[in-house]
Design a protein around this motif. Structure first.
Motif, PDB file in Angstrom:
ATOM      1  N   LEU A 274       0.858  -1.182   0.000  1.00 54.31           N
ATOM      2  CA  LEU A 274       0.000   0.000   0.000  1.00 54.31           C
ATOM      3  C   LEU A 274       0.895   1.234   0.000  1.00 54.31           C
ATOM      4  N   THR A 275       0.803   2.023  -1.044  1.00 50.97           N
ATOM      5  CA  THR A 275       1.707   3.177  -1.210  1.00 50.97           C
ATOM      6  C   THR A 275       1.246   4.409  -0.451  1.00 50.97           C
ATOM      7  N   ASP A 276       0.020   4.418   0.020  1.00 53.87           N
ATOM      8  CA  ASP A 276      -0.482   5.592   0.749  1.00 53.87           C
ATOM      9  C   ASP A 276       0.257   5.750   2.070  1.00 53.87           C
TER      10      ASP A 276
ATOM     11  N   GLU B 182      -7.724  -1.737   3.846  1.00 60.81           N
ATOM     12  CA  GLU B 182      -6.355  -1.784   3.339  1.00 60.81           C
ATOM     13  C   GLU B 182      -6.178  -2.921   2.343  1.00 60.81           C
TER      14      GLU B 182
ATOM     15  N   THR C 133      -8.484  -4.327   0.521  1.00 60.15           N
ATOM     16  CA  THR C 133      -9.249  -4.017  -0.691  1.00 60.15           C
ATOM     17  C   THR C 133      -8.483  -3.057  -1.584  1.00 60.15           C
ATOM     18  N   ARG C 134      -7.838  -2.060  -0.978  1.00 61.31           N
ATOM     19  CA  ARG C 134      -7.059  -1.099  -1.773  1.00 61.31           C
ATOM     20  C   ARG C 134      -5.849  -1.763  -2.419  1.00 61.31           C
ATOM     21  N   MET C 135      -5.256  -2.741  -1.721  1.00 61.70           N
ATOM     22  CA  MET C 135      -4.087  -3.409  -2.290  1.00 61.70           C
ATOM     23  C   MET C 135      -4.455  -4.279  -3.494  1.00 61.70           C
ATOM     24  N   LYS C 136      -5.728  -4.634  -3.624  1.00 62.53           N
ATOM     25  CA  LYS C 136      -6.175  -5.398  -4.790  1.00 62.53           C
ATOM     26  C   LYS C 136      -6.400  -4.507  -6.005  1.00 62.53           C
ATOM     27  N   LYS C 137      -6.277  -3.183  -5.810  1.00 65.61           N
ATOM     28  CA  LYS C 137      -6.313  -2.208  -6.920  1.00 65.61           C
ATOM     29  C   LYS C 137      -7.542  -2.361  -7.808  1.00 65.61           C
ATOM     30  N   GLY C 138      -8.703  -2.335  -7.184  1.00 70.93           N
ATOM     31  CA  GLY C 138      -9.955  -2.335  -7.929  1.00 70.93           C
ATOM     32  C   GLY C 138     -10.532  -3.704  -8.208  1.00 70.93           C
TER      33      GLY C 138
END
Length: 394
Positions: A110-112, A234, A236-241
Motif C-alpha cells: 500500500l503506497t499511501d 487496506e 481491498t485497496r491493495m487489490k487495486k480495484g
C-alpha cells in the motif's frame, strides 16, 4: 433413575413407586440434561456468589472508615495522591500526534501514507479517545484531593467517586457519559480498570512511537470492529480495484502459538503475516482446542471456564471462498470438515452490542451428548453449548 443428565420415565404402575422415583431426582438439574458442560453449573454458582458479594458491599456502612482510623474521604485522598495519580501515564500532545501519524506508512503493498491509510486513521481516533478518558480520570483524582482539602466544593459527583474508589470500584464518570453511553472499557474492579488503562496506553504508545506491531491486542481497543474494518479497507485497496469493500468478508486462520500474557504484550518473536493482521489476547469459553487434532473444538477441562486462544490471523476474502462455510455443514458432507461460526464478544455479556465478528473453527461430533437428536450437526452441538471467544474474562 438419573445418571449423567439422562432422565428416564418411571415404568412402575404403582403410585408409591412413582413418588419414590420423584424423590430420587436431584434438586438441581445437571447441565448435561440441556446439552451443556458441567462447567456451566460452576459459572452459574460463581455468578450468584458475585451478586451476593456486590449486595453486601452496597449495604455496608461507609462512615466507619478503615482500620487505620481515617475517614473514607481521607483514605481515598491519600491513596490517590501517593499511589494512583503518580502512576497514571503521561498525556499525549495532540499536535505531535497529528504530525507523526501524518508521516506514518501503511502495510507492504500500500503506497499511501499518513491519514490516507485506514489503520493510521484508526490509531489517531483511538489515541484521541483515550486521551479524553485519561483527562477525565486525572481531573477526577485531582478534584477529589482538592475537595477533601476544602479547596473546592464537594459536589455529588465527587462524593460518588469517593464512594466507588473506597469500595475498589470504578467511578461511573470514567465509564459512562451523562447520557449513559459507554465511553471506556467495563471492568468490575478498580485495580483491573487501572491496569487496563496502562496496558491500553502501552499498546497505543508503542504503535505510535515504534510503528505497527506484529500482533495486535484486540482487547485494548475502544472500537475493535473499526480496527477490523480498517484492515479490510487496506486489503481491498491493495487489490487495486479487483475487490469491492461491500463484498469483502473476513477470513480467519488459527495459528498454533499461544500468547501467555494478560497485559497485551508478546512473550515471543513473531513473523508478520503475509496478509491481514495477527490478533491475540482472546479467550475461549465453553470449549477448548485440541492440540493433536488439528485445532478442533473439544470439551473444556473440568473447572476450567476459560482457556487462552491461539494467535488469530484475520484477513479478507471474497464471498464463497473455501473456508467461508459460516458454521453450516451441507447434508452428507464429511463431519471432519465441519466448521462452527464462533462469535467473538468484547465482554462476557453476549449481545449484538458487544459482538465484534465471527471466527470459523473446526469441529466434529466429539463431546456431543448421547441424548441429543441424531440430526444435530457438529456446529449446532457447539452452538448449544454456548461456545464463544471473549476479549475479556471479567
Amino acid at each position: 433413575m438419573v445418571a449423567d443428565g439422562h432422565y428416564e420415565v418411571p415404568t412402575s404402575p404403582e403410585h408409591a413407586k412413582f413418588l419414590s422415583d420423584i424423590d430420587q431426582m436431584p434438586d438441581r438439574d445437571s447441565p448435561l440434561a440441556f446439552g451443556l458442560h458441567p462447567n456451566a453449573d460452576l459459572t452459574f454458582r460463581m455468578k450468584e456468589s458475585l451478586e451476593m458479594i456486590n449486595t453486601l458491599i452496597d449495604t455496608q456502612p461507609k462512615d466507619a472508615g478503615s482500620s487505620s482510623g481515617k475517614t473514607p474521604e481521607a483514605e481515598v485522598r491519600d491513596r490517590l495522591e501517593k499511589q494512583m495519580l503518580p502512576d497514571l501515564p503521561p498525556d499525549w500532545n495532540e499536535v505531535e500526534i497529528e504530525e507523526r501519524i501524518r508521516n506514518m506508512k501503511g502495510p507492504k503493498g500500500l503506497t499511501d501514507i499518513g491519514m490516507r491509510v485506514p489503520l493510521n486513521v484508526f490509531l489517531y481516533q483511538e489515541i484521541t479517545r483515550f486521551q479524553k478518558i485519561l483527562i477525565q480520570v486525572r481531573t477526577t483524582m485531582k478534584n477529589i484531593i482538592l475537595a477533601v482539602d476544602g479547596v473546592i466544593i464537594m459536589t455529588p459527583d465527587i462524593v460518588s467517586a469517593i464512594g466507588s474508589i473506597f469500595d475498589l470500584r470504578v467511578p461511573r464518570s470514567w465509564c459512562y457519559d451523562p447520557t449513559g453511553a459507554e465511553i471506556s472499557w467495563l471492568t468490575p474492579t478498580l485495580g483491573g480498570w487501572i491496569d487496563g488503562l496502562k496496558n491500553r496506553y502501552n499498546q497505543l504508545n508503542s504503535w505510535y512511537t515504534t510503528g505497527r506491531p506484529v500482533s495486535f491486542w484486540l482487547t485494548g481497543f475502544f472500537n475493535p470492529q473499526g480496527f477490523l474494518t480498517g484492515m479490510k479497507q487496506e486489503m481491498t485497496r491493495m487489490k487495486k480495484g479487483a475487490w469491492s469493500l461491500d463484498e469483502v468478508e473476513y477470513k480467519t486462520d488459527v495459528k498454533s502459538e499461544v500468547i501467555n500474557t494478560d497485559n497485551g504484550t508478546l512473550d515471543r518473536n513473531l513473523t508478520p503475516p503475509s496478509e491481514g493482521v495477527y490478533v491475540h489476547g482472546l479467550y475461549i469459553e465453553g470449549a477448548s482446542l485440541e492440540k493433536k487434532g488439528g485445532g478442533k473444538l473439544a470439551d473444556p477441562r473440568p473447572k476450567e471456564l476459560y482457556s487462552r486462544f491461539p494467535i488469530l490471523n484475520v484477513s479478507a476474502q471474497l464471498p464463497n471462498a473455501p473456508n467461508a462455510m459460516d458454521g453450516i455443514r451441507p447434508r452428507g458432507e464429511d463431519s471432519s470438515k465441519a466448521q462452527y461460526s464462533c462469535p467473538v464478544y468484547k465482554y462476557k455479556t453476549r449481545n449484538d452490542k458487544y459482538l465484534i465478528f465471527r471466527v470459523n473453527l473446526k469441529c466434529d461430533s466429539q463431546g456431543q451428548p448421547a441424548n441429543q437428536l441424531k440430526s444435530m450437526t457438529a456446529a449446532m452441538n457447539w452452538k448449544l453449548k454456548g461456545v464463544a471467544l471473549l476479549c475479556s474474562k471479567e
